[in-house]
Design a protein around this motif. Structure first.
Motif, mmCIF file in Angstrom:
data_model
loop_
_atom_site.group_PDB
_atom_site.id
_atom_site.type_symbol
_atom_site.label_atom_id
_atom_site.label_comp_id
_atom_site.label_asym_id
_atom_site.label_seq_id
_atom_site.Cartn_x
_atom_site.Cartn_y
_atom_site.Cartn_z
ATOM 1 N N GLY A 199 0.813 -1.221 0.000
ATOM 2 C CA GLY A 199 0.000 0.000 0.000
ATOM 3 C C GLY A 199 0.840 1.262 0.000
ATOM 4 N N SER A 200 2.110 1.098 0.398
ATOM 5 C CA SER A 200 3.111 2.148 0.246
ATOM 6 C C SER A 200 2.625 3.530 0.708
ATOM 7 C CB SER A 200 3.559 2.167 -1.221
ATOM 8 O OG SER A 200 4.603 3.047 -1.417
ATOM 9 N N TYR A 201 2.922 4.546 -0.083
ATOM 10 C CA TYR A 201 2.610 5.919 0.327
ATOM 11 C C TYR A 201 1.132 6.258 0.158
ATOM 12 C CZ TYR A 201 3.032 6.530 -4.692
ATOM 13 O OH TYR A 201 2.890 6.393 -6.048
ATOM 14 N N LEU A 202 0.320 5.307 -0.316
ATOM 15 C CA LEU A 202 -1.125 5.567 -0.383
ATOM 16 C C LEU A 202 -1.673 5.837 1.024
ATOM 17 C CD1 LEU A 202 -2.329 2.877 -2.938
ATOM 18 C CD2 LEU A 202 -2.233 5.328 -3.302
ATOM 19 N N ARG A 203 -0.888 5.462 2.031
ATOM 20 C CA ARG A 203 -1.258 5.726 3.424
ATOM 21 C C ARG A 203 -1.514 7.213 3.672
ATOM 22 N NH1 ARG A 203 2.718 3.563 8.094
ATOM 23 N NH2 ARG A 203 1.819 4.668 9.855
ATOM 24 N N VAL A 204 -0.842 8.079 2.929
ATOM 25 C CA VAL A 204 -1.052 9.516 3.109
ATOM 26 C C VAL A 204 -2.416 9.919 2.564
ATOM 27 C CG1 VAL A 204 -0.171 11.809 2.501
ATOM 28 C CG2 VAL A 204 1.430 9.930 2.932
ATOM 29 N N LYS A 205 -2.769 9.346 1.436
ATOM 30 C CA LYS A 205 -4.019 9.704 0.748
ATOM 31 C C LYS A 205 -5.215 9.012 1.390
ATOM 32 C CE LYS A 205 -5.903 8.428 -3.769
ATOM 33 N NZ LYS A 205 -6.934 9.417 -4.037
ATOM 34 N N ASN A 262 4.654 0.329 7.580
ATOM 35 C CA ASN A 262 3.251 0.035 7.271
ATOM 36 C C ASN A 262 2.786 -1.213 8.013
ATOM 37 O OD1 ASN A 262 2.637 2.192 5.658
ATOM 38 N ND2 ASN A 262 2.821 1.114 3.721
ATOM 39 N N THR A 304 -6.941 3.467 4.600
ATOM 40 C CA THR A 304 -7.669 2.187 4.550
ATOM 41 C C THR A 304 -7.071 1.253 3.499
ATOM 42 O OG1 THR A 304 -9.275 3.048 2.977
ATOM 43 C CG2 THR A 304 -9.846 3.207 5.316
ATOM 44 N N ILE A 305 -6.399 1.800 2.487
ATOM 45 C CA ILE A 305 -5.840 0.935 1.438
ATOM 46 C C ILE A 305 -4.669 0.113 1.982
ATOM 47 C CG2 ILE A 305 -4.786 0.856 -0.861
ATOM 48 C CD1 ILE A 305 -6.407 3.466 -1.445
#
Lengths: 292, 123
Positions: free
Chosen positions: A202-208, A242, A211-212
């Protein structure tokens, strides 16, 4: 095997190892020293650029990586060893991009006219921990120097994306990698085979949208757990954070999620090579077999 | 320049060589969060359908490169997604704004996620 003299190699820590991932840096350097590979840190290194830019028509995003390659050339190094998966992948992909686009390299060299050294192809290569441990140090050396064995510790190696993909940056098998299991197996670990070992965390999608990665981590850990792992060994500091921290959130959900301890591969190897506790388990977390 | 040509120029990928086998979509780890599967993004870009730039798919691709390694035609789908993002970011429309990130998130998130996100989501 690749024959490099130790003095031809430069250690490239990158920003993360100097900040949040001190465990990775300490344990990696302990492993190197224990095996008589005293790596010199790359002088005046800068950020690698963090993510490889996939835009073909803009070259400016590659400059940070090229500058590091120039620093290595100036220090008479033949290869950069980057223990951070993200740094490795970015540097390696930039190098490969330049290899395939010599005109772009000329443009970059012209643009950076204030750099005294010009980078040319073939000057410097980039290695990750897998390539460095397997091809430069050699697994035999680990096995010979091991002071402790892993005594059947059930380890799920989590590669993440950046050691097996894309093809031009792969240092291990692209589907179902097995390179690290071969080393840990020789040190008497029982490595878990599970299908999520190099699926994205899920990488940097954590910022956006957190839940991903939360959903990704749930599946990765569940899959490792179901296949019998008692410990996850990661290579990448972003995957590490993560998995480690989002697991706590999953446990709080109360749906019976079981947390698995997460450590860096180099922490496990450091333990085998006789590292003191503050290196292989600095936060004294309950980690199987590490306690004995 | 059509949308297809623009994407081909930025990504360096020949969109017309995709024959819609769907391998990229079947292997995508986060396809269930996407409103349009990656293979359909490619299809609509082949047709220069600009409505695809409103899809969430282009922002959800974190470039894990799974599709790139499996594509039988050798397309770099990750580069196509990046080109689609670039078309928006180059108009100075950022996808995330630093001021909307909660202060507590800054202490919780590792700096590398923030740097990577700003690199991918802002112009």
């Amino acid at each position: 095997m690749i024959n490099y003299q130790v003095k031809e190699l430069a250690y490239y820590p990158g920003c993360t190892l100097k900040n949040g991932a001190a465990e990775l840096e300490k344990s990696f350097l302990f492993v190197c020293d224990a095996l008589d590979f005293h790596l010199e840190e790359l002088p005046k290194w800068n950020c690698c650029g963090t993510v490889f830019s996939l835009q073909q028509d803009v070259l400016v995003y590659h400059l940070a990586s090229v500058r590091n390659l120039i620093r290595a050339k100036e220090a008479s190094k033949k290869a950069i060893v980057a223990p951070c998966s993200i740094c490795y992948n970015t540097l390696k992909q930039v190098l490969d991009f330049l290899r395939n686009n010599p005109d772009s390299l000329n443009k970059i060299n012209e643009f950076m006219f204030e750099e005294k050294t010009k980078f040319s192809l073939g000057d410097v290569d980039v290695l990750d921990v897998i390539g460095f441990f397997r091809d430069v140090i050699g697994y035999e050396r680990f096995v010979k120097s091991a002071k402790h064995r892993l005594n059947g510790m059930r380890i799920a190696v989590y590669y993440g994306c950046l050691h097996s993909r894309p093809r031009n940056a792969a240092s291990c098998e692209i589907e179902m990698p097995n390179a690290i299991e071969q080393l840990l197996g020789q040190l008497d670990a029982i490595c878990t085979e599970y299908p999520m070992k190099n699926e994205c965390c899920g990488s940097y999608l954590r910022v956006k949208d957190p839940t991903i990665p939360l959903e990704r981590v749930r599946r990765i850990v569940k899959s490792a757990s179901l296949n019998g792992a008692e410990l996850i060994a990661t290579l990448c500091p972003l995957c590490y954070d993560n998995i480690k921290n989002l697991q706590k959130r999953l446990e709080r959900e109360g749906s019976g999620f079981k947390i698995l301890p997460v450590v860096y591969l180099s922490q496990i190897l450091a333990m085998c090579l006789g590292a003191p506790k503050e290196i292989y388990n600095p936060k004294s977390e309950p980690v199987p077999a590490f306690s004995s | 320049m059509s949308l297809r040509e623009n994407i081909e120029k930025i990504s360096g990928v020949n969109l017309r060589s995709c024959y819609q086998c769907g391998t990229c979509s079947s292997g995508c780890p986060i396809i269930e969060m996407m409103d349009v599967p990656p293979s359909k993004v490619v299809y609509r870009l082949q047709k220069s359908d600009s409505s695809i730039l409103e899809s969430n798919t282009i922002w959800l691709c974190a470039a894990c490169f799974t599709c790139d390694t499996r594509c039988p035609r050798g397309l770099r789908i990750s580069a196509i997604m990046e080109a689609a993002r670039a078309l928006i970011l180059r108009r100075n429309i950022d996808h995330i704004k630093p001021e909307t990130i909660k202060p507590e998130a800054y202490s919780e998130l590792p700096p590398i996620t923030l740097i990577a996100a700003f690199r991918k989501y802002t112009g």
